[in-house]
Design a protein around this motif. Structure first.
Motif, PDB file in Angstrom:
ATOM      1  N   SER A   1       0.826  -1.201   0.000  1.00  0.00           N
ATOM      2  CA  SER A   1       0.000   0.000   0.000  1.00  0.00           C
ATOM      3  C   SER A   1       0.861   1.252   0.000  1.00  0.00           C
ATOM      4  N   ILE A   2       0.555   2.160  -0.897  1.00  0.00           N
ATOM      5  CA  ILE A   2       1.277   3.430  -0.934  1.00  0.00           C
ATOM      6  C   ILE A   2       1.040   4.191   0.365  1.00  0.00           C
ATOM      7  N   GLY A   3      -0.198   4.155   0.863  1.00  0.00           N
ATOM      8  CA  GLY A   3      -0.526   4.848   2.108  1.00  0.00           C
ATOM      9  C   GLY A   3       0.260   4.328   3.288  1.00  0.00           C
ATOM     10  N   VAL A   4       0.408   3.012   3.404  1.00  0.00           N
ATOM     11  CA  VAL A   4       1.165   2.430   4.516  1.00  0.00           C
ATOM     12  C   VAL A   4       2.610   2.893   4.479  1.00  0.00           C
ATOM     13  N   ASN A   5       3.170   2.959   3.291  1.00  0.00           N
ATOM     14  CA  ASN A   5       4.575   3.346   3.191  1.00  0.00           C
ATOM     15  C   ASN A   5       4.780   4.833   3.496  1.00  0.00           C
TER      16      ASN A   5
ATOM     17  N   ARG B   1       2.696  -0.713  -9.404  1.00  0.00           N
ATOM     18  CA  ARG B   1       3.659   0.398  -9.412  1.00  0.00           C
ATOM     19  C   ARG B   1       5.071  -0.143  -9.191  1.00  0.00           C
ATOM     20  N   ALA B   2       5.198  -1.125  -8.304  1.00  0.00           N
ATOM     21  CA  ALA B   2       6.495  -1.747  -8.057  1.00  0.00           C
ATOM     22  C   ALA B   2       6.981  -2.513  -9.283  1.00  0.00           C
TER      23      ALA B   2
ATOM     24  N   MET C   1       9.643  -0.390  -0.959  1.00  0.00           N
ATOM     25  CA  MET C   1       8.679   0.589  -1.468  1.00  0.00           C
ATOM     26  C   MET C   1       9.194   2.021  -1.363  1.00  0.00           C
ATOM     27  N   ASN C   2      10.135   2.277  -0.472  1.00  0.00           N
ATOM     28  CA  ASN C   2      10.742   3.617  -0.451  1.00  0.00           C
ATOM     29  C   ASN C   2      11.431   3.909  -1.768  1.00  0.00           C
ATOM     30  N   ASP C   3      12.081   2.908  -2.328  1.00  0.00           N
ATOM     31  CA  ASP C   3      12.721   3.070  -3.639  1.00  0.00           C
ATOM     32  C   ASP C   3      11.693   3.318  -4.708  1.00  0.00           C
TER      33      ASP C   3
ATOM     34  N   LEU D   1       8.671   4.584  -4.405  1.00  0.00           N
ATOM     35  CA  LEU D   1       7.988   5.870  -4.234  1.00  0.00           C
ATOM     36  C   LEU D   1       8.935   7.053  -4.213  1.00  0.00           C
ATOM     37  N   GLY D   2      10.242   6.788  -4.200  1.00  0.00           N
ATOM     38  CA  GLY D   2      11.207   7.883  -4.165  1.00  0.00           C
ATOM     39  C   GLY D   2      11.231   8.614  -2.848  1.00  0.00           C
ATOM     40  N   ILE D   3      10.964   7.874  -1.760  1.00  0.00           N
ATOM     41  CA  ILE D   3      10.975   8.462  -0.408  1.00  0.00           C
ATOM     42  C   ILE D   3      12.351   8.253   0.185  1.00  0.00           C
ATOM     43  N   ALA D   4      13.036   9.320   0.489  1.00  0.00           N
ATOM     44  CA  ALA D   4      14.405   9.209   1.045  1.00  0.00           C
ATOM     45  C   ALA D   4      14.360   8.716   2.477  1.00  0.00           C
TER      46      ALA D   4
END
Length: 268
Positions: free
Chosen positions: A127-131, A246-247, A261-263, A265-268
């Motif tokens: 889930s994008i929201g969970v991440n 998306r993954a 999922m950080n990778d 979504l591009g979340i540092a």
């Protein structure tokens, strides 16, 4: 139609069907294999039969043949099955999106080895929201590092076989890391009887199993005079399916490496 060629395991299960529906509804993806365990009553059926669609893809137990027609495997099954699937992916050069939970430390190490041969994106929750919540938890834990007791409560359907959930454990890891603690030594997974006062350095877990709950997670920071709750509640498995696609798209341009999922979504 042509696009990213995707194989789905557990094709007759709840999550497998949601994944198949998502792939069929994506303009840039093509379902090329639907896989299930030997002995499944679904074997031989069209993968889209539950939707009233004819896809031309029959559900099969021949994993190697199915993977030979795929660019990416999406796997939400059990640890033992996933490990066998990943070994074949590494052999055939097929990328893998793994949503399976309950891996042992030894299995996780093996996955990291296999990812050196073919790219793997593994996350306990797609889930994008969970991440996004995981990122919020990191910030909250750093800000609430003193004077707040931390408890994690998760709830899932009656069929889930592992506890706490992989997502709850990941939440605990994120919080523990932000506090400079090791979850292995500070986690408390159950309380019963006379337990004494709560150790403020611990992170508690509580598990609920029942009905058809898709997945609820709450992290409670309980202080004196106030409490902060950060929650995520899934109302449909569609959120996991869309995150998985998306993954899969992210892996389309990668050949090797272990990602999360950080990778994606591009979340540092």
């Amino acid at each position: 139609m042509s696009g990213l060629r995707i194989a789905v395991t557990g094709a007759s299960g709840r999550m497998g069907r949601m994944l198949i529906e998502a792939v069929l509804g994506a303009d840039d993806c093509e379902l090329t294999a639907a896989l299930d365990r030997e002995g499944s009553p679904a074997l031989g059926q069209d993968a889209g039969a539950f939707l009233g669609q004819a896809t031309g893809v029959a559900i099969s137990s021949d994993v190697k043949a199915g993977l030979s027609r795929a660019d990416v495997l999406i796997d939400f099954t059990r640890p033992e099955g996933t490990m066998a699937h990943l070994a074949l992916c590494a052999e055939l050069g097929v990328r893998a999106v793994v949503g399976t939970t309950g891996f042992s430390e030894e299995q996780k190490s093996r996955i990291a080895e296999l990812a050196q041969r073919s790219a793997v994106m593994m996350a306990p929750n797609m889930s994008i929201g969970v991440n996004v919540v995981l990122k919020l938890l990191q910030q909250a834990a750093q800000a609430l590092s003193q004077g707040y007791d931390i408890e994690i409560v998760e709830a899932h359907h009656r069929h889930k076989v592992d506890a706490p959930s992989g997502t709850a454990l990941k939440m605990g890891e994120v919080v523990a890391d932000a506090l400079g603690r090791d979850l292995k030594t500070c986690a408390v997974y159950g309380r019963e009887g006379v337990t004494g006062e709560r150790d403020p350095s611990t992170i508690g877990f509580a598990t609920v199993r029942g009905g058809d709950i898709i997945g609820d997670h709450t992290v409670l920071f309980a202080g004196i005079g106030e409490r902060i709750e950060i929650s995520h509640k899934a109302s449909s498995r569609a959120t996991f399916a869309q995150g998985s696609l998306r993954a899969a798209r992210f892996l389309g341009s990668r050949t090797t490496g272990l990602f999360d999922m950080n990778d994606v979504l591009g979340i540092a």
